[in-house]
Design an enzyme around this catalytic site. Structure first.
Site, PDB file in Angstrom:
ATOM      1  N   ASP A 162      68.901  53.147  21.128  1.00 16.82           N
ATOM      2  CA  ASP A 162      68.335  51.801  21.234  1.00 16.82           C
ATOM      3  C   ASP A 162      69.452  50.757  21.360  1.00 16.82           C
ATOM      4  O   ASP A 162      70.637  51.068  21.177  1.00 16.82           O
ATOM      5  CB  ASP A 162      67.500  51.543  19.969  1.00 16.82           C
ATOM      6  CG  ASP A 162      66.154  50.916  20.306  1.00 16.82           C
ATOM      7  OD1 ASP A 162      66.094  50.194  21.313  1.00 16.82           O
ATOM      8  OD2 ASP A 162      65.197  51.147  19.551  1.00 16.82           O
ATOM      9  N   ASP A 217      58.864  47.082  25.102  1.00 18.14           N
ATOM     10  CA  ASP A 217      57.970  48.107  24.545  1.00 18.14           C
ATOM     11  C   ASP A 217      56.566  47.997  25.140  1.00 18.14           C
ATOM     12  O   ASP A 217      56.046  46.902  25.327  1.00 18.14           O
ATOM     13  CB  ASP A 217      57.888  47.971  23.028  1.00 18.14           C
ATOM     14  CG  ASP A 217      59.192  48.399  22.360  1.00 18.14           C
ATOM     15  OD1 ASP A 217      60.159  48.708  23.085  1.00 18.14           O
ATOM     16  OD2 ASP A 217      59.234  48.424  21.125  1.00 18.14           O
TER      17      ASP A 217
HETATM   18  C1  GLA Z   1      62.629  49.655  20.083  1.00 14.18           C
HETATM   19  C2  GLA Z   1      62.252  50.724  21.103  1.00 14.18           C
HETATM   20  C3  GLA Z   1      60.983  51.419  20.665  1.00 14.18           C
HETATM   21  C4  GLA Z   1      61.157  52.032  19.281  1.00 14.18           C
HETATM   22  C5  GLA Z   1      61.570  50.946  18.311  1.00 14.18           C
HETATM   23  C6  GLA Z   1      61.956  51.479  16.945  1.00 14.18           C
HETATM   24  O1  GLA Z   1      61.722  48.625  20.070  1.00 14.18           O
HETATM   25  O2  GLA Z   1      62.104  50.143  22.354  1.00 14.18           O
HETATM   26  O3  GLA Z   1      60.625  52.413  21.592  1.00 14.18           O
HETATM   27  O4  GLA Z   1      62.124  53.055  19.322  1.00 14.18           O
HETATM   28  O5  GLA Z   1      62.701  50.244  18.799  1.00 14.18           O
HETATM   29  O6  GLA Z   1      62.277  50.429  16.093  1.00 14.18           O
END
Ligand code: GLA
Length: 511
Positions: A162, A217
């Site tokens: 991430d 997301d």
């Molecule tokens: C980010 C990623 C998600 C998930 C969250 C976990 O937002 O894009 O897919 O892994 O972190 O906190």
């Protein structure tokens, strides 16, 4: 003179067209060139979309492993599974990442072994900054090499990294360093970059990773959001030139089967992901999915479009209001996939013609409906279909009526574990089976690279499956523990494209 000028202009335009249909430049570096991983889009299951971080623990992941097997998803190619940001480790006072044993009592290595024994591959999560997104777990910043060694020790096969809490970090340098650290750790691993499109990873990340998130997301945990998914689809679509074997645009984990989505939406989303050669990472609760969701996620004819060895990302060739026609997804056997997506709230009639898809108008084509599993034809010129509201029709068009499925493989285990019974030299052996639900017959897998002197590997065919037998001779070995990773390659399947390398673990305990 005029004619010469016209010819030069025409040739320049043709050259420009061909150079612009693929963003791949000669000599461009791909990470997959050395590890052979993710030659088709990775498939698997990740917990974030449904669970967020709170209920994630060893029990949950193991239940999903069993559900992947009993639902037929493992056989359909879903492979990578493990915790996302699930508070599974912390950084101990000596700087090392250490399992959170309250949530993962077998340890993260124990969970990895379980996953491998069950014929699946192990996915873990980390962050390139100082902390993960919720700040509940440490990031890799300043610990890149030791953390990648730890992920290797846990036997991780897929690592999502991430981009939270990275203030002041250069994105290219950071992910390049992480790639170096992964190589130094010596374990082949799918590197999934997760910067949500920040830094335009599609322009540079193929050299250091295998897939990259292109957008934010898809939803908040537990809250499937159709509108957000649609925004992602149309943003990811535009990047089609950048995807190919070993380097994929990732529009995020799927929301298929999450509460709030209709069957037509589930079918549409899955078709769009497959048309875009997107990673197929399911995000629903597999333990309680409906039969309709299970059938969508395991529709092998649609999966075959996603997993096609040419690895072309299809894109929109015509848009009329709320109707998009997706094509340019050529497949390994010369056929093509076409998707007609109707975002109207009423049924819509759509006509497609062969020439807009690149066939000649006179071509006599068989048409396979990939959701109805029916073939019609041969048909010339084109066809007219009625697409139900908010639904899709997904077709495959071919000059032949065969519609072969490319290899889609799974294995019954990725961990061979043997123990000698005495100090006398012993010969031990154990097998695993590589299954192929594609209709294409694979040549024998071949061992790549030298094996340790105590191990030999024999490969035989059994119908469409292949049996991989690991034979061990303990003569000359001192008591102790031995481990190796075997790499098998299948570089000349019928598609003429290499398959993803097949890696499995062999461990041996000598008394
Ligand atoms: C980010 C990623 C998600 C998930 C969250 C976990 O937002 O894009 O897919 O892994 O972190 O906190």
């Amino acid at each position: 003179m005029k004619k010469v000028l016209l010819l030069i202009i025409t040739l320049t335009l043709i050259a420009f067209y061909f150079s612009s249909i693929s963003a791949e430049k000669p000599g461009q570096a791909f990470r997959a060139d050395y590890d052979g991983l993710a030659m088709t889009p990775p498939m698997g299951w990740y917990p974030w979309n449904t669970f967020g971080q709170e209920p994630q623990n060893e029990k949950l992941i193991k239940e999903m492993v069993e559900a992947l097997i009993s639902s037929g998803m493992r056989e359909a190619g879903y492979l990578y599974v493990g915790p996302d940001e699930g508070i599974c480790y912390y950084r101990a006072s000596d700087g090392k990442l250490t399992t959170n044993l309250e949530r993962y009592p077998s340890g993260l290595r124990g969970l990895g072994d379980y996953i491998h024994q069950r014929g699946l591959k192990y996915a873990l999560y980390t962050d390139a900054g100082t902390l993960t997104c919720s700040k509940a777990m440490p990031g890799t910043k300043g610990h890149e090499f030791e953390d990648m060694r730890q992920f290797a020790e846990w036997r991780t096969d897929y690592l999502k990294i991430d981009w939270c809490n990275t203030k002041g970090q250069d994105i290219v340098q950071t992910y390049t360093l992480l790639n170096e650290a992964q190589r130094a750790a010596g374990r082949p691993l799918v590197h999934s970059l997760c910067s949500w499109g920040v830094g335009e990873p599609w322009k540079w990340a193929a050299a250091v990773g295998h897939l990259w998130r292109t957008t934010g997301d898809i939803c908040e945990p537990g809250k499937a959001d159709w509108n957000s998914a649609m925004k992602i689809v149309f943003a990811n679509e535009k990047l089609y030139e950048y995807a190919g074997p070993g380097h994929w645009n990732d529009p995020d984990m799927m929301i298929v089967g999450m509460p709030g989505l209709s069957e037509a939406q589930n079918r549409s989303l899955f078709s769009l992901w497959c048309m875009m050669a997107a990673p197929l990472i399911a995000g629903n609760d597999l333990r309680q999915m409906s039969e309709s969701t299970r059938q969508i996620l395991t529709n092998i004819e649609v999966i075959a479009i996603d997993q096609d060895p040419l690895g072309i990302q299809g894109h929109i060739i015509r848009q009329e209001g709320q109707i998009s026609i997706w094509g340019q997804k050529k497949l390994f056997d010369g056929s093509q996939a076409v998707l007609i997506f109707n975002q109207n709230n009423s049924p819509s009639q759509v006509t497609i013609s062969w020439d807009e898809l690149g066939f000649s108008r006179a071509a006599s084509l068989y048409v396979r409906d990939l959701w109805k599993h029916q073939t019609t034809g041969p048909i010339t010129r084109g066809l007219s279909v009625t697409v139900p509201p908010n639904d899709v029709i997904m077709l495959r068009l071919s000059r032949s009526k065969d519609f072969p499925l490319p290899p889609i493989i799974s294995a019954d285990t990725y961990l061979i574990s043997l123990h000698s019974k005495s100090s006398k030299p012993e010969k031990l052996s154990a097998s695993l089976t590589i299954h192929n639900v594609g209709t294409v017959d694979l040549p024998l897998w071949k061992v790549q690279g030298p094996l340790p002197p105590w191990l030999s590997v024999k490969i035989t065919k059994k119908g469409k499956n292949q049996i991989i037998t690991s034979q061990i001779n303990t003569a000359g070995l001192s008591p102790g523990y031995y481990h190796t990773i075997v790499r098998l390659d299948n570089t000349e399947p019928i598609s003429k494209r290499p398959m993803s390398a097949f890696y499995y673990e062999v461990e041996l305990e000598v008394k």
